[in-house]
Design a protein around this motif. Sequence first.
Motif, PDB file in Angstrom:
ATOM      1  N   ALA A   1       0.761  -1.422   0.070  1.00 59.56           N
ATOM      2  CA  ALA A   1       0.036  -0.174   0.249  1.00 59.56           C
ATOM      3  C   ALA A   1       1.277   1.071   0.072  1.00 59.56           C
ATOM      4  O   ALA A   1       0.763   2.336  -0.796  1.00 59.56           O
ATOM      5  CB  ALA A   1      -0.991  -0.245   0.905  1.00 59.56           C
ATOM      6  N   ARG A   2       2.236   1.320   0.305  1.00 60.80           N
ATOM      7  CA  ARG A   2       2.193   2.142   0.759  1.00 60.80           C
ATOM      8  C   ARG A   2       3.371   2.898  -0.594  1.00 60.80           C
ATOM      9  O   ARG A   2       3.445   3.637  -0.851  1.00 60.80           O
ATOM     10  CB  ARG A   2       4.025   1.960   2.277  1.00 60.80           C
ATOM     11  CG  ARG A   2       3.090   2.216   3.312  1.00 60.80           C
ATOM     12  CD  ARG A   2       4.710   2.377   4.222  1.00 60.80           C
ATOM     13  NE  ARG A   2       4.350   2.239   5.733  1.00 60.80           N
ATOM     14  CZ  ARG A   2       4.625   2.226   6.429  1.00 60.80           C
ATOM     15  NH1 ARG A   2       6.331   2.353   6.651  1.00 60.80           N
ATOM     16  NH2 ARG A   2       4.331   2.368   7.472  1.00 60.80           N
ATOM     17  N   LYS A   3       3.995   1.173  -1.001  1.00 60.00           N
ATOM     18  CA  LYS A   3       4.795   2.067  -2.434  1.00 60.00           C
ATOM     19  C   LYS A   3       3.987   2.388  -3.633  1.00 60.00           C
ATOM     20  O   LYS A   3       3.245   3.625  -4.595  1.00 60.00           O
ATOM     21  CB  LYS A   3       4.811  -0.048  -3.410  1.00 60.00           C
ATOM     22  CG  LYS A   3       5.835   0.117  -4.397  1.00 60.00           C
ATOM     23  CD  LYS A   3       5.681  -0.937  -4.864  1.00 60.00           C
ATOM     24  CE  LYS A   3       6.664  -0.715  -6.134  1.00 60.00           C
ATOM     25  NZ  LYS A   3       6.521  -2.231  -7.147  1.00 60.00           N
ATOM     26  N   LEU A   4       2.266   2.018  -3.439  1.00 59.78           N
ATOM     27  CA  LEU A   4       1.411   3.003  -4.074  1.00 59.78           C
ATOM     28  C   LEU A   4       1.242   4.054  -3.244  1.00 59.78           C
ATOM     29  O   LEU A   4       0.712   4.922  -4.562  1.00 59.78           O
ATOM     30  CB  LEU A   4      -0.628   1.353  -3.744  1.00 59.78           C
ATOM     31  CG  LEU A   4      -0.271   0.424  -4.794  1.00 59.78           C
ATOM     32  CD1 LEU A   4      -1.702  -0.550  -3.734  1.00 59.78           C
ATOM     33  CD2 LEU A   4      -0.055   0.982  -5.863  1.00 59.78           C
ATOM     34  N   GLU A   5       0.943   4.019  -2.594  1.00 57.66           N
ATOM     35  CA  GLU A   5       0.583   5.808  -2.023  1.00 57.66           C
ATOM     36  C   GLU A   5       1.574   5.792  -2.325  1.00 57.66           C
ATOM     37  O   GLU A   5       1.946   7.923  -3.419  1.00 57.66           O
ATOM     38  CB  GLU A   5       0.554   5.756  -0.480  1.00 57.66           C
ATOM     39  CG  GLU A   5      -0.416   5.074   0.204  1.00 57.66           C
ATOM     40  CD  GLU A   5      -0.546   5.513   1.555  1.00 57.66           C
ATOM     41  OE1 GLU A   5       0.423   5.726   1.929  1.00 57.66           O
ATOM     42  OE2 GLU A   5      -1.362   5.057   1.997  1.00 57.66           O
TER      43      GLU A   5
ATOM     44  N   LYS B   1       0.984  11.859  -8.909  1.00 52.69           N
ATOM     45  CA  LYS B   1       0.189  13.500  -8.479  1.00 52.69           C
ATOM     46  C   LYS B   1       1.301  15.015  -8.958  1.00 52.69           C
ATOM     47  O   LYS B   1       0.202  16.008  -9.179  1.00 52.69           O
ATOM     48  CB  LYS B   1      -0.482  13.828  -7.095  1.00 52.69           C
ATOM     49  CG  LYS B   1      -1.047  15.202  -6.415  1.00 52.69           C
ATOM     50  CD  LYS B   1      -2.436  14.677  -5.447  1.00 52.69           C
ATOM     51  CE  LYS B   1      -2.630  16.283  -5.511  1.00 52.69           C
ATOM     52  NZ  LYS B   1      -3.686  16.592  -6.512  1.00 52.69           N
TER      53      LYS B   1
ATOM     54  N   GLU C   1       3.319   6.244  -5.722  1.00 54.54           N
ATOM     55  CA  GLU C   1       3.113   6.331  -6.846  1.00 54.54           C
ATOM     56  C   GLU C   1       2.269   7.370  -6.923  1.00 54.54           C
ATOM     57  O   GLU C   1       2.509   8.063  -7.828  1.00 54.54           O
ATOM     58  CB  GLU C   1       2.823   4.202  -7.330  1.00 54.54           C
ATOM     59  CG  GLU C   1       4.127   3.651  -7.621  1.00 54.54           C
ATOM     60  CD  GLU C   1       3.582   2.044  -7.866  1.00 54.54           C
ATOM     61  OE1 GLU C   1       2.819   1.941  -8.359  1.00 54.54           O
ATOM     62  OE2 GLU C   1       4.798   1.685  -8.299  1.00 54.54           O
ATOM     63  N   LEU C   2       1.075   7.106  -5.843  1.00 59.65           N
ATOM     64  CA  LEU C   2       0.465   7.671  -6.179  1.00 59.65           C
ATOM     65  C   LEU C   2       0.378   9.358  -5.813  1.00 59.65           C
ATOM     66  O   LEU C   2       0.022  10.496  -6.786  1.00 59.65           O
ATOM     67  CB  LEU C   2      -0.811   7.470  -4.958  1.00 59.65           C
ATOM     68  CG  LEU C   2      -2.338   7.829  -5.406  1.00 59.65           C
ATOM     69  CD1 LEU C   2      -2.275   7.953  -7.163  1.00 59.65           C
ATOM     70  CD2 LEU C   2      -3.291   8.087  -4.674  1.00 59.65           C
ATOM     71  N   SER C   3       1.427   9.363  -4.856  1.00 56.75           N
ATOM     72  CA  SER C   3       2.308  11.048  -5.022  1.00 56.75           C
ATOM     73  C   SER C   3       2.895  11.387  -5.700  1.00 56.75           C
ATOM     74  O   SER C   3       2.886  12.696  -6.572  1.00 56.75           O
ATOM     75  CB  SER C   3       2.724  10.177  -3.309  1.00 56.75           C
ATOM     76  OG  SER C   3       3.321  12.127  -3.858  1.00 56.75           O
TER      77      SER C   3
END
Length: 109
Positions: free
Chosen positions: A1-5, A12, A7-9
Amino acid sequence: ARKLEGELSALKVSSDQAINDAEEAKRQVGETSAKLYEAKNQLEDLEDQVSALKSKNKNLAEEVDSLKTTGGDVANLKSEIQSLKALLNEKDIEVNELNDDLIQVEDQK
């Protein structure tokens, strides 16, 4: 999940940068458009000036042609005036001779 966060950041940040780049591009396009519009107006003004100068040049050429013709007319008039002066001098001589003859006739009386 942190990896996705993460990547999402990152997406953005990339998205925000893309939006900023697009807004900058839009601003530059607006400036370029304004400059092109101004250049178009200047070009139209120059075309009007060229047209006016061509018209003036044509009028001046017509005046020059007219003056050339007038110059010829003036030369002809000068020649005619010289001829008339010569004729007038001849008539003056004839009048003087007639006056002399008249004086002689009256003296004889």
